[in-house]
Design an enzyme around this catalytic site. Structure first.
Site, PDB file in Angstrom:
ATOM      1  N   SER A   8       0.710  -1.186  -0.064  1.00 35.40           N
ATOM      2  CA  SER A   8      -0.593  -0.153  -0.141  1.00 35.40           C
ATOM      3  C   SER A   8       0.730   1.040  -0.419  1.00 35.40           C
ATOM      4  CB  SER A   8      -1.142  -0.299   1.206  1.00 35.40           C
ATOM      5  OG  SER A   8      -2.097   1.000   1.144  1.00 35.40           O
ATOM      6  N   HIS A  33      -0.117  -0.979  -4.784  1.00 34.66           N
ATOM      7  CA  HIS A  33      -2.141  -0.584  -4.262  1.00 34.66           C
ATOM      8  C   HIS A  33      -1.336   0.550  -4.029  1.00 34.66           C
ATOM      9  CE1 HIS A  33      -5.934  -1.389  -2.677  1.00 34.66           C
ATOM     10  NE2 HIS A  33      -5.630  -0.048  -1.407  1.00 34.66           N
ATOM     11  N   ASP A  35      -4.279   3.893  -2.513  1.00 31.58           N
ATOM     12  CA  ASP A  35      -5.356   4.572  -2.368  1.00 31.58           C
ATOM     13  C   ASP A  35      -5.773   6.106  -2.534  1.00 31.58           C
ATOM     14  OD1 ASP A  35      -6.609   2.337  -0.672  1.00 31.58           O
ATOM     15  OD2 ASP A  35      -4.873   2.614   0.630  1.00 31.58           O
ATOM     16  N   PHE A 143      -8.374   4.647   7.282  1.00 29.80           N
ATOM     17  CA  PHE A 143      -7.190   4.943   7.644  1.00 29.80           C
ATOM     18  C   PHE A 143      -6.440   3.843   8.181  1.00 29.80           C
ATOM     19  CE2 PHE A 143     -10.972   7.583   8.927  1.00 29.80           C
ATOM     20  CZ  PHE A 143     -10.494   8.899   9.096  1.00 29.80           C
ATOM     21  N   GLY A 145      -3.731   1.218  10.358  1.00 28.87           N
ATOM     22  CA  GLY A 145      -3.541   1.367  11.972  1.00 28.87           C
ATOM     23  C   GLY A 145      -4.919   1.124  12.537  1.00 28.87           C
ATOM     24  N   ASP A 175      -7.301  -5.949   2.277  1.00 33.45           N
ATOM     25  CA  ASP A 175      -7.250  -5.365   2.281  1.00 33.45           C
ATOM     26  C   ASP A 175      -7.355  -4.549   3.980  1.00 33.45           C
ATOM     27  OD1 ASP A 175      -6.625  -1.963   2.576  1.00 33.45           O
ATOM     28  OD2 ASP A 175      -7.710  -1.837   0.763  1.00 33.45           O
ATOM     29  N   GLY A 197       0.461  -2.827   4.675  1.00 31.31           N
ATOM     30  CA  GLY A 197       0.697  -1.548   4.711  1.00 31.31           C
ATOM     31  C   GLY A 197       2.053  -1.154   5.819  1.00 31.31           C
ATOM     32  N   SER A 199       2.017  -2.415   9.329  1.00 27.24           N
ATOM     33  CA  SER A 199       2.357  -3.897  10.308  1.00 27.24           C
ATOM     34  C   SER A 199       2.865  -4.584   9.138  1.00 27.24           C
ATOM     35  CB  SER A 199       1.221  -3.183  11.261  1.00 27.24           C
ATOM     36  OG  SER A 199       0.369  -3.869   9.783  1.00 27.24           O
TER      37      SER A 199
END
Ligand code: ZN
Length: 228
Positions: A8, A33, A35, A143, A145, A175, A197, A199
């Site tokens: 991402s 990816h 967004d 968002f 996290g 996702d 992403g 993490s």
């Protein structure tokens, strides 16, 4: 089935995005990816077609564009011209879904649909045969996290069964909070494209190539473990 890694890009180092695209490309990821948010459908802004276009020359990988906006169909031309390889429409904000998918295909681009956690799978029924990828949101869109929503594992499994029973070739992407804690659940349920992403990928190492290697190892262990 090969598990595809789809970083991402909003979680990459935005101060050197072109280089990050190049490094991910060289590290052997499968897609990238993007967004796109409009501050209306979700209270956030994100990447734009202009930013994507500026990064296009750094990789030949397919750009997978997730239109998290209030009217995705109205931006198909812009993201196509910015170099999209797959355009994914938010199911909940695309009232004329078949027409929008057709518009995407007319541009020679793959089409996908993104489904929110609270939307039932039955809403996908009539569009399944027309698309190349379904993205199951495993957090509410908007968002990074947030907490992984565990009932989505059953939703992925149910979708995989529908697709396999019909003999279709459709990627199932996941996702939202996809990382070492959730790889085994989503892969065993039938997801084959992972949006990663902070993490899941970017926080694992300062060196992006190394981070991709670590993730590939984690995924390979999950896949081989599931066949024991
Ligand atoms: Zn996304």
């Amino acid at each position: 089935m090969k598990i595809k890694i789809n970083p991402s890009m909003v979680c990459a180092d935005l101060s050197k995005l072109g280089q990050q695209v190049e490094s991910l490309n060289d590290a052997g990821v499968d897609l990238l990816h993007w967004d796109i948010m409009d501050g209306v459908y979700v209270h956030n802004f994100c990447l734009t077609p202009g930013i994507m276009a500026a990064c296009r020359s750094f990789s030949n990988l397919p750009f997978d564009v997730h239109l998290c906006i209030s009217d995705p169909a109205s931006f198909i031309t812009e993201v196509a011209e910015a170099g999209a390889g797959i355009i994914s429409l938010q199911l909940e904000t695309t009232p004329h879904l078949h027409r929008a998918v057709e518009q995407i295909h007319h541009k020679g681009i793959k089409a996908g649909v993104v489904i929110n956690p609270s939307t039932p799978l039955s809403h996908l029924e009539s569009i399944l045969s027309e698309v190349q990828m379904i993205t199951v949101m495993t957090v509410d869109v908007g968002f990074a996290g947030q907490n992984f929503i565990y009932p989505m594992v059953d939703k992925i499994a149910a979708l995989r069964k529908i697709i396999d029973d019909k003999g279709m070739q459709i990627d199932i992407q996941v996702d939202g909070q996809i990382n070492a804690k959730t790889f085994s659940q989503v892969i065993n349920a039938g997801a084959n494209v992972l949006v990663l992403g902070a993490s899941g990928l970017f926080s694992l190492s300062d060196d992006i190539g190394n981070a991709v290697q670590v993730v590939r190892g984690q995924i390979d262990n999950t896949v081989s473990g599931s066949f024991l």
